[in-house]
Motif scaffolding. Sequence first.
Motif, PDB file in Angstrom:
ATOM      1  N   GLN A  80       0.828  -1.212   0.000  1.00 12.97           N
ATOM      2  CA  GLN A  80       0.000   0.000   0.000  1.00 12.97           C
ATOM      3  C   GLN A  80       0.857   1.255   0.000  1.00 12.97           C
ATOM      4  O   GLN A  80       0.538   2.250  -0.664  1.00 12.97           O
ATOM      5  N   GLU A  83       2.229   1.757  -3.499  1.00 12.71           N
ATOM      6  CA  GLU A  83       1.192   2.305  -4.383  1.00 12.71           C
ATOM      7  C   GLU A  83       0.945   3.781  -4.098  1.00 12.71           C
ATOM      8  O   GLU A  83       0.730   4.575  -5.028  1.00 12.71           O
ATOM      9  N   ARG A  84       0.994   4.156  -2.840  1.00 14.59           N
ATOM     10  CA  ARG A  84       0.816   5.571  -2.477  1.00 14.59           C
ATOM     11  C   ARG A  84       1.954   6.418  -3.031  1.00 14.59           C
ATOM     12  O   ARG A  84       1.733   7.532  -3.528  1.00 14.59           O
ATOM     13  N   LEU A  86       3.744   5.751  -5.686  1.00 19.54           N
ATOM     14  CA  LEU A  86       3.552   5.819  -7.136  1.00 19.54           C
ATOM     15  C   LEU A  86       2.481   6.844  -7.500  1.00 19.54           C
ATOM     16  O   LEU A  86       2.657   7.643  -8.427  1.00 19.54           O
ATOM     17  N   ASP A  87       1.382   6.839  -6.761  1.00 23.58           N
ATOM     18  CA  ASP A  87       0.285   7.772  -7.045  1.00 23.58           C
ATOM     19  C   ASP A  87       0.681   9.219  -6.783  1.00 23.58           C
ATOM     20  O   ASP A  87       0.144  10.135  -7.416  1.00 23.58           O
ATOM     21  N   GLY A  88       1.621   9.424  -5.860  1.00 28.90           N
ATOM     22  CA  GLY A  88       1.975  10.781  -5.465  1.00 28.90           C
ATOM     23  C   GLY A  88       3.128  11.386  -6.219  1.00 28.90           C
ATOM     24  O   GLY A  88       3.514  12.531  -5.956  1.00 28.90           O
ATOM     25  N   SER A  89       3.712  10.655  -7.176  1.00 24.21           N
ATOM     26  CA  SER A  89       4.905  11.152  -7.871  1.00 24.21           C
ATOM     27  C   SER A  89       4.855  10.782  -9.344  1.00 24.21           C
ATOM     28  O   SER A  89       4.893   9.602  -9.699  1.00 24.21           O
ATOM     29  N   ARG A  90       4.822  11.801 -10.183  1.00 25.10           N
ATOM     30  CA  ARG A  90       4.869  11.563 -11.627  1.00 25.10           C
ATOM     31  C   ARG A  90       6.189  10.926 -12.024  1.00 25.10           C
ATOM     32  O   ARG A  90       6.243  10.080 -12.918  1.00 25.10           O
ATOM     33  N   SER A  93       6.195   7.201 -11.112  1.00 29.81           N
ATOM     34  CA  SER A  93       5.320   6.489 -12.047  1.00 29.81           C
ATOM     35  C   SER A  93       6.008   6.295 -13.390  1.00 29.81           C
ATOM     36  O   SER A  93       5.907   5.225 -14.012  1.00 29.81           O
ATOM     37  N   ALA A 100       4.791  -0.983 -12.890  1.00 31.61           N
ATOM     38  CA  ALA A 100       4.299  -0.493 -11.600  1.00 31.61           C
ATOM     39  C   ALA A 100       3.461  -1.548 -10.880  1.00 31.61           C
ATOM     40  O   ALA A 100       3.662  -1.821  -9.685  1.00 31.61           O
ATOM     41  N   ARG A 101       2.523  -2.143 -11.582  1.00 30.99           N
ATOM     42  CA  ARG A 101       1.663  -3.162 -10.952  1.00 30.99           C
ATOM     43  C   ARG A 101       2.483  -4.394 -10.566  1.00 30.99           C
ATOM     44  O   ARG A 101       2.238  -5.015  -9.526  1.00 30.99           O
TER      45      ARG A 101
END
Length: 435
Positions: A80, A83-84, A86-90, A93, A100-101
């Motif tokens: 988790q 994933e957080r 990844l979601d918070g950084s271009r 990502s 990523a997955r």
Amino acid sequence: MTRPFDRANAHALAAIVQASGSRDIAACEDIVDERGTKLLARGHPVRPELMERLLERTLRRPLEQCLAARDGVASEEVAQCVERLLDGSRYLSALAGDDARRIAAIARTLPVDGPAALLLTAAQARGEGFDHACLGLLLAGALAAHGGVADGALQRIALAGLLHDLGELYVNPSYITSRRELTLEEWRHVAVHPRIGELFLREQTRYPASIAAIVGAHHERLDGSGYPGRCTLSALPDEAGWVIAAETLAGVIADPVAAPSRAVLAMGLVFGEYPLTPVGIVASVQRGFAVQVDPSFDREAAHASVAAVRESLRAATAAAHALEDLALGDREQRTLARLAPLLRRLDVAFVSSGTAHFFELLGASAETDDAEIVLQLRLVPREIRWRMRSLARDIAQDLGSFSERGRLAFEPLLALLRGEQPPACAPAARSTSDA
């Protein structure tokens, strides 16, 4: 003989006690000292008042084996966090890309239990340690996946990335977070944390020795300029290069203005510090990001900084050459032999970066709206200065084995590498026959 984990470490224990305020941490077996006195019974929770009693005794079993975080960090929480991030950084990502997955799925399969889970839980309580651990997993995994590493090796690399800084829990946290220049003794405490992490994994967990070896090498550099072992490529464990690169990336990508370009600069400025594949991956990702001109850029300050670094490098190189003319002892000569090529690499890197050339061509008053040039003018001197100070620390750790004359002879070079004014007098050169 007392072994490293026979006594509780004050800093690690303080972090565990802090974590017990929000997590269920208790003795998973009786904690007994070497005389057979029971200090904490199995099942009893950790409490702050136990710290002094646990710290002052030699234990029959390491504390890390006797405590468990029953609701501590597990692989799902690690995934988790990945994933957080990844979601918070271009940038993250982009670095992970289509993998990523895959990286998040691997995070969910990693074995996180026992003493390692206890320390990750303590790191989470102490501050940003847990996020940094997950960032290490993500970066090492992303680089390795991008580099075509197969799943089995990718899992080992990701696990080493997650565990790489557990040794920091055994170091005074004020040293880790300090923004001032550490004293040599403070730096020695910090610099040993990869060894502590490696020893912890070897002696206190069931993880493979290969994971422990990578953790022990995560601050090394391929050219021998890293720590704590000054290892070169031939002495590094397999797959360590991915975690070495990830550790550096973790330290620079927080830059809100220029994370992608700063990552390329940090890893590519001095040829030979990092494996070529991660350097190439980082460079390819950077091409997808536009660099904005730094509004705080001060042209005159940048010119002064570039000139000062250029002069310091020249003076340090001259001081190193002067040492070669002295009849020094074997230990001093070995240090100089290790230092000289590293100093030459820095000089070549600075010249190759073109920062000084820009001012030489256009003058100190030159203006530019080229964001990449502005970024280099701001960051290259900083990176070179950081490496010069690292070389100074490296030399300083050898001083205890030098003769008094050797210590005096190295003082001018040390001062220049630290950015200080060298002493007015230095030992005169003399031939071997005069010694």
